[in-house]
Design an enzyme around this catalytic site. Structure first.
Site, mmCIF file in Angstrom:
data_model
loop_
_atom_site.group_PDB
_atom_site.id
_atom_site.type_symbol
_atom_site.label_atom_id
_atom_site.label_comp_id
_atom_site.label_asym_id
_atom_site.label_seq_id
_atom_site.Cartn_x
_atom_site.Cartn_y
_atom_site.Cartn_z
ATOM 1 N N HIS A 150 87.310 31.771 46.161
ATOM 2 C CA HIS A 150 88.794 30.876 46.285
ATOM 3 C C HIS A 150 87.803 29.282 47.175
ATOM 4 O O HIS A 150 87.280 29.633 48.374
ATOM 5 C CB HIS A 150 89.878 31.519 46.869
ATOM 6 C CG HIS A 150 90.281 33.177 46.396
ATOM 7 N ND1 HIS A 150 90.849 33.784 46.784
ATOM 8 C CD2 HIS A 150 90.250 33.227 45.232
ATOM 9 C CE1 HIS A 150 91.932 35.175 46.285
ATOM 10 N NE2 HIS A 150 90.980 34.186 45.239
ATOM 11 N N TYR A 177 81.618 23.868 54.936
ATOM 12 C CA TYR A 177 80.953 24.343 56.422
ATOM 13 C C TYR A 177 81.487 25.684 56.049
ATOM 14 O O TYR A 177 80.325 26.656 56.849
ATOM 15 C CB TYR A 177 81.964 23.869 57.834
ATOM 16 C CG TYR A 177 81.614 23.541 58.127
ATOM 17 C CD1 TYR A 177 80.487 23.961 59.376
ATOM 18 C CD2 TYR A 177 82.714 25.336 59.317
ATOM 19 C CE1 TYR A 177 80.581 24.774 60.062
ATOM 20 C CE2 TYR A 177 82.373 25.182 60.285
ATOM 21 C CZ TYR A 177 81.138 26.162 61.490
ATOM 22 O OH TYR A 177 80.904 25.738 62.337
#
Length: 406
Positions: free
Chosen positions: A358, A368
């Site tokens: 997702h 990150y």
């Protein structure tokens, strides 16, 4: 003297072309073959010019005079009637060559160039087929009501979601036309709120541990094609979308590093995705290599290795196993994983979301997180596969209570 219809009808052809004057520059040319052509003679920028106004009797006397008056108005506005005629013809040709269908096909070619997923492009082609009623219309002449009529035609057959998707696709085509200088507006922008809002339906999924265990045992006992069985066995573990799995290539798998690297062009969010492979999935893949490897599709079609397994194959297998449309779907297996992993309370929601591929709304945070949660995802995938084995054994233990043996 001005002409009359009686005089025009009485004109006979001669050996040579001759002309009969009406008034104010309008005259009729009579050819030896009997044809009669209206012409208007005028002066523009110091030069004598003439323009054809149509053929008699298709263009009668009154219509010829109206056309002459129209040309005269152009002259009054310092516009050359002949040049304006050529311009209008060019515009007509240009519009005819820029129909909605032409623009949509060009947009589809751009999607291919942008390396959009094959399933996305295939769906776009299908949506264009649904918009056939407007495909032959010049894109600059289409009005909101024209597009609405095509969409309402779909709604009349109960295809509310299809109509909604077609409106969205048409909007992208119109905006592409504007961006490339061939269109002027996006008429679909005026249609927001004009279509029936389809009721949201969720993919059928099993979320009770007992039911999941029964499904896994039914899959193991499936007596159909081995590749189909293995696809159903792998699917609950990897949490991928059905299209991503069935189109998987052997070149994407690093069995030594236990990772499946899905390329960006096959991902819904257009980002590459890495899937940790549990010991159970590696075992299934070893069995598959003996059947379909080491090159090409991991799950090829039954009759040709050049194409992947059909998108309906696993659904049909579920139906043969006795599961109805509202009970189990390949996509619903993702819901099963998401629900039970979150219920366990052992894994961070971000790690679960990453494994489900997702998208993170914050692009920097998303990059990150992809790195940050890798080790947790590796552990989570192994825990998930072990938990599925526990459910398969008949022990319908809650995910919150399950502790993987060291």
């Amino acid at each position: 003297m001005a002409l009359s219809d009686v005089q025009i009808r009485s004109l006979k052809p001669a050996d040579k072309l001759y002309k009969v004057t009406d008034e104010k520059g309008l005259y009729l040319e009579v050819s030896p073959n009997g044809s009669k052509l209206w012409r208007y003679k005028y002066l523009y920028m110091g030069k004598n010019k003439r323009i054809a106004l149509g053929r008699y009797p298709e263009v009668g006397l009154a219509e010829a005079r109206r056309r002459r008056l129209e040309a005269r108005e152009n002259l009054d506005n310092r516009v050359d009637p002949l040049a304006n005629r050529k311009r209008e013809k060019l515009i007509a040709v240009y519009q005819a060559a820029n129909t909605f269908g032409d623009m949509a096909k060009e947009y589809l070619e751009k999607m291919v160039g942008d390396r959009r997923a094959e399933t996305t492009i295939s769906k776009a082609h299908w949506l264009l087929e649904q918009l056939k009623p407007i495909a032959d219309q010049p894109i600059t002449l289409l009005k909101p009501v024209d597009v609405l009529a095509a969409l309402k035609r779909l709604e009349a057959h109960g295809k509310f979601e299809t109509a909604r998707r077609c409106r969205s696709f048409a909007s992208r085509v119109f905006r592409y036309g504007v961006a490339t200088g061939r269109g002027e507006t996006d008429p679909t922008a005026m249609l927001r709120g004009a279509l029936v809002v389809p009721r949201t339906t969720h993919h059928a999924a099993l979320i009770e541990p007992k039911d999941v265990g029964e499904l896994l045992r039914a899959i193991d006992a499936y007596s159909g094609h081995k590749v189909t069985r293995l696809a159903m066995q792998v699917a609950p573990h990897v949490m991928s979308r059905p299209g991503e799995l069935r189109m998987a290539l052997w070149s994407e798998f690093d069995l030594e590093e236990a990772v499946w690297k899905v390329p960006a062009e096959r991902m819904k969010m257009r980002r590459p995705h890495m899937v940790p492979l549990s010991h159970q999935v590696l075992a299934y893949l070893e069995e598959l290599r003996s059947l379909t490897g080491p090159d090409g599709y991991v799950f090829p079609a039954f009759h040709t290795w050049k194409r992947p397994l059909s998108e309906n194959t696993i659904n049909q297998a579920f139906r043969r196993m006795g599961y109805g449309v509202g009970e189990v779907t390949p996509h619903g297996l993702r819901t099963t994983a998401s629900t039970l992993l979150n219920e366990s309370g052992k894994w961070s929601p971000d790690a679960i979301e990453r494994s489900l591929a997702h998208a993170d709304k914050d692009a920097v945070r998303g990059i990150y997180n992809r790195g940050k949660y890798w080790e947790e995802r590796v552990a989570m995938h192994q825990w998930w596969s072990d938990y599925l084995d526990q459910l398969r054994s008949g022990d319908a233990i809650s995910p919150m209570k399950y502790e993987r043996a060291a």
